[in-house]
Design a protein around this motif. Structure first.
Motif, PDB file in Angstrom:
ATOM      1  N   GLY A 191       0.694  -1.074  -0.063  1.00 45.81           N
ATOM      2  CA  GLY A 191       0.022   0.211   0.071  1.00 45.81           C
ATOM      3  C   GLY A 191       0.889   1.461  -0.011  1.00 45.81           C
ATOM      4  N   PRO A 192       0.016   2.594  -0.018  1.00 42.02           N
ATOM      5  CA  PRO A 192       0.910   3.859  -0.031  1.00 42.02           C
ATOM      6  C   PRO A 192       1.666   4.054   1.072  1.00 42.02           C
ATOM      7  N   PHE A 193       2.805   4.562   1.313  1.00 36.59           N
ATOM      8  CA  PHE A 193       3.664   5.064   2.189  1.00 36.59           C
ATOM      9  C   PHE A 193       3.057   6.344   2.941  1.00 36.59           C
ATOM     10  N   GLN A 194       2.796   6.062   4.335  1.00 37.56           N
ATOM     11  CA  GLN A 194       2.167   7.253   5.099  1.00 37.56           C
ATOM     12  C   GLN A 194       3.424   8.315   5.286  1.00 37.56           C
ATOM     13  N   THR A 195       2.978   9.747   5.297  1.00 36.21           N
ATOM     14  CA  THR A 195       3.958  10.264   6.054  1.00 36.21           C
ATOM     15  C   THR A 195       4.327  10.541   7.109  1.00 36.21           C
ATOM     16  N   MET A 196       5.264  10.967   7.873  1.00 35.59           N
ATOM     17  CA  MET A 196       5.342  11.168   9.573  1.00 35.59           C
ATOM     18  C   MET A 196       4.131  12.072  10.113  1.00 35.59           C
ATOM     19  N   ARG A 197       3.693  13.200   9.309  1.00 39.67           N
ATOM     20  CA  ARG A 197       2.634  13.899   9.728  1.00 39.67           C
ATOM     21  C   ARG A 197       1.453  13.091   9.787  1.00 39.67           C
ATOM     22  N   GLN A 198       1.165  12.566   8.970  1.00 43.24           N
ATOM     23  CA  GLN A 198      -0.151  11.569   8.953  1.00 43.24           C
ATOM     24  C   GLN A 198      -0.122  10.339  10.057  1.00 43.24           C
ATOM     25  N   THR A 199       1.106   9.787   9.904  1.00 42.11           N
ATOM     26  CA  THR A 199       1.297   8.785  10.907  1.00 42.11           C
ATOM     27  C   THR A 199       1.152   9.223  12.541  1.00 42.11           C
ATOM     28  N   PHE A 200       1.819  10.450  12.663  1.00 38.07           N
ATOM     29  CA  PHE A 200       1.801  11.143  14.022  1.00 38.07           C
ATOM     30  C   PHE A 200       0.085  11.351  14.423  1.00 38.07           C
ATOM     31  N   TRP A 201      -0.593  11.934  13.486  1.00 38.07           N
ATOM     32  CA  TRP A 201      -1.746  12.314  13.818  1.00 38.07           C
ATOM     33  C   TRP A 201      -2.848  10.899  13.994  1.00 38.07           C
ATOM     34  N   ASP A 202      -2.216   9.926  13.180  1.00 36.93           N
ATOM     35  CA  ASP A 202      -3.257   8.847  13.626  1.00 36.93           C
ATOM     36  C   ASP A 202      -2.852   7.880  15.105  1.00 36.93           C
ATOM     37  N   VAL A 203      -1.649   7.992  15.268  1.00 37.75           N
ATOM     38  CA  VAL A 203      -1.348   7.762  16.503  1.00 37.75           C
ATOM     39  C   VAL A 203      -1.818   8.297  17.762  1.00 37.75           C
ATOM     40  N   TYR A 204      -1.637   9.908  17.450  1.00 34.24           N
ATOM     41  CA  TYR A 204      -2.083  10.873  18.525  1.00 34.24           C
ATOM     42  C   TYR A 204      -3.551  10.624  18.759  1.00 34.24           C
ATOM     43  N   GLN A 205      -4.505  10.651  17.792  1.00 34.29           N
ATOM     44  CA  GLN A 205      -6.060  10.257  17.772  1.00 34.29           C
ATOM     45  C   GLN A 205      -6.088   9.009  18.354  1.00 34.29           C
ATOM     46  N   ALA A 206      -5.312   7.995  18.153  1.00 31.64           N
ATOM     47  CA  ALA A 206      -5.639   6.495  18.807  1.00 31.64           C
ATOM     48  C   ALA A 206      -5.096   6.692  20.201  1.00 31.64           C
ATOM     49  N   ARG A 207      -4.635   7.317  20.898  1.00 36.79           N
ATOM     50  CA  ARG A 207      -4.095   7.444  22.115  1.00 36.79           C
ATOM     51  C   ARG A 207      -4.855   8.595  22.810  1.00 36.79           C
ATOM     52  N   GLY A 208      -5.967   8.891  22.202  1.00 31.10           N
ATOM     53  CA  GLY A 208      -6.938   9.587  23.171  1.00 31.10           C
ATOM     54  C   GLY A 208      -6.611  11.109  22.913  1.00 31.10           C
ATOM     55  N   ARG A 209      -5.679  11.589  21.829  1.00 36.45           N
ATOM     56  CA  ARG A 209      -5.206  12.902  21.828  1.00 36.45           C
ATOM     57  C   ARG A 209      -4.463  13.235  23.027  1.00 36.45           C
ATOM     58  N   GLN A 210      -3.609  12.610  23.463  1.00 38.82           N
ATOM     59  CA  GLN A 210      -2.883  13.004  24.737  1.00 38.82           C
ATOM     60  C   GLN A 210      -1.517  12.702  24.200  1.00 38.82           C
ATOM     61  N   PHE A 211      -0.603  13.780  24.134  1.00 36.94           N
ATOM     62  CA  PHE A 211       0.901  13.724  23.697  1.00 36.94           C
ATOM     63  C   PHE A 211       1.546  12.923  24.625  1.00 36.94           C
ATOM     64  N   ILE A 212       1.365  12.940  25.974  1.00 34.63           N
ATOM     65  CA  ILE A 212       2.219  12.148  26.868  1.00 34.63           C
ATOM     66  C   ILE A 212       2.013  10.767  26.689  1.00 34.63           C
ATOM     67  N   ARG A 213       1.133  10.166  26.022  1.00 37.73           N
ATOM     68  CA  ARG A 213       0.990   8.779  25.880  1.00 37.73           C
ATOM     69  C   ARG A 213       1.621   8.271  24.567  1.00 37.73           C
ATOM     70  N   LEU A 214       2.441   9.258  23.996  1.00 35.55           N
ATOM     71  CA  LEU A 214       3.338   8.931  22.910  1.00 35.55           C
ATOM     72  C   LEU A 214       4.692   8.411  23.491  1.00 35.55           C
ATOM     73  N   PHE A 215       4.910   8.899  25.050  1.00 31.32           N
ATOM     74  CA  PHE A 215       5.894   8.104  25.631  1.00 31.32           C
ATOM     75  C   PHE A 215       5.599   6.881  26.382  1.00 31.32           C
ATOM     76  N   SER A 216       4.707   6.226  26.151  1.00 30.95           N
ATOM     77  CA  SER A 216       4.561   4.995  26.843  1.00 30.95           C
ATOM     78  C   SER A 216       5.426   3.981  26.435  1.00 30.95           C
ATOM     79  N   GLY A 217       6.184   3.456  27.343  1.00 28.10           N
ATOM     80  CA  GLY A 217       7.180   2.697  27.424  1.00 28.10           C
ATOM     81  C   GLY A 217       8.533   3.185  27.353  1.00 28.10           C
ATOM     82  N   ALA A 218       8.575   4.514  27.492  1.00 26.08           N
ATOM     83  CA  ALA A 218       9.801   5.229  27.499  1.00 26.08           C
ATOM     84  C   ALA A 218      10.533   4.833  28.501  1.00 26.08           C
ATOM     85  N   HIS A 219      10.058   4.374  29.872  1.00 26.37           N
ATOM     86  CA  HIS A 219      11.038   4.137  30.965  1.00 26.37           C
ATOM     87  C   HIS A 219      11.801   2.913  30.747  1.00 26.37           C
ATOM     88  N   VAL A 220      11.162   1.918  29.849  1.00 25.66           N
ATOM     89  CA  VAL A 220      11.929   0.678  29.506  1.00 25.66           C
ATOM     90  C   VAL A 220      12.908   0.998  28.600  1.00 25.66           C
TER      91      VAL A 220
END
Length: 245
Positions: A191-220
């Motif tokens: 399929g088509p290659f997603q841009t970073m901007r598009q992927t970021f928005w998809d992940v951001y939406q999937a994680r409840g529009r909470q930027f802090i959740r982009l750091f899930s697992g950062a401690h490990v």
């Protein structure tokens, strides 16, 4: 797992228990190959690019030479993108029944062409360049702020370990969201290659529009980086003294 799906450590451990030990080291071959080669490229090419820049562009300041050499070394490292791509696919649970091992995954992706091996390439380039600039730019500075080890050989090794560990943990945490985006891009097959901007928005939406959740697992992630980069930096300094003393 936590990076890709944004789940907690407890949930990740439960999932590993359900899947069994056989999947704990699934996808271990690509990072073993990639880490060894990429670290060699990182240090070796940084040194070589620095020498070339000083020879052909002597008017550049030391800071500009360091930044450019570190960026070029990071771009050179990016040629190893297929290793990260294969690792990501093997570690994603949705592909456990589809891809058997690294060789099988490599063969299956060939059906989509060479370009398929380089999904997430832009994310890797944007991660590697700044990461290298921070590492090489701050490595000496951090060490000089540590207690003076004097002539003690183990003191110097400890200082190199601590400075490398601190920088590894810091940089891996700062760049963590880029790795999250890269991982999501690399779990797409065909399929088509997603841009970073598009992927970021998809992940951001999937994680409840909470930027802090982009750091899930950062401690490990930073715990692993703390140990691995401490060892890498100390080993590099030891080898440098042994080979070029």
């Amino acid at each position: 797992m936590m990076m890709l799906h944004g789940i907690s450590t407890a949930s990740a451990v439960k999932q590993l228990k359900r899947e069994g030990l056989k999947n704990l080291y699934r996808g271990i071959l690509p990072p073993l190959c990639q880490k060894t080669i990429s670290t060699s490229i990182m240090f070796g090419m940084f040194d070589q690019y620095g020498k070339l820049l000083k020879y052909y562009q002597p008017q550049l300041s030391d800071g500009a030479t360091l930044a450019l050499a570190a960026t070029l070394a990071g771009c050179t490292e990016a040629i190893l993108c297929p290793f990260e791509r294969i690792q990501t696919l093997l570690q994603d649970k949705k592909f456990h029944g589809k891809y058997k091992n690294s060789i099988h995954t490599t063969r299956e992706m060939w059906k989509f062409g060479v370009k398929e091996y380089y999904r997430g390439m832009v994310s890797i380039l944007l991660r590697n360049g700044p990461s290298n600039i921070l590492f090489f730019g701050l490595r000496t500075e951090v060490k000089t702020r540590l207690p003076d080890p004097g002539r003690s050989w183990w003191g110097h090794i400890l200082s190199d370990f601590v400075s490398g560990a601190f920088l590894g943990a810091f940089i891996s945490t700062v760049m963590y969201p880029i790795n999250v985006i890269k991982a999501h891009q690399q779990t797409q097959v065909g399929g088509p290659f997603q841009t970073m901007r598009q992927t970021f928005w998809d992940v951001y939406q999937a994680r409840g529009r909470q930027f802090i959740r982009l750091f899930s697992g950062a401690h490990v992630n930073y715990t692993r980086a703390l140990v691995s980069w401490g060892i890498i930096n100390a080993s590099y300094e030891i080898l440098l003294k042994l080979l070029y003393s």
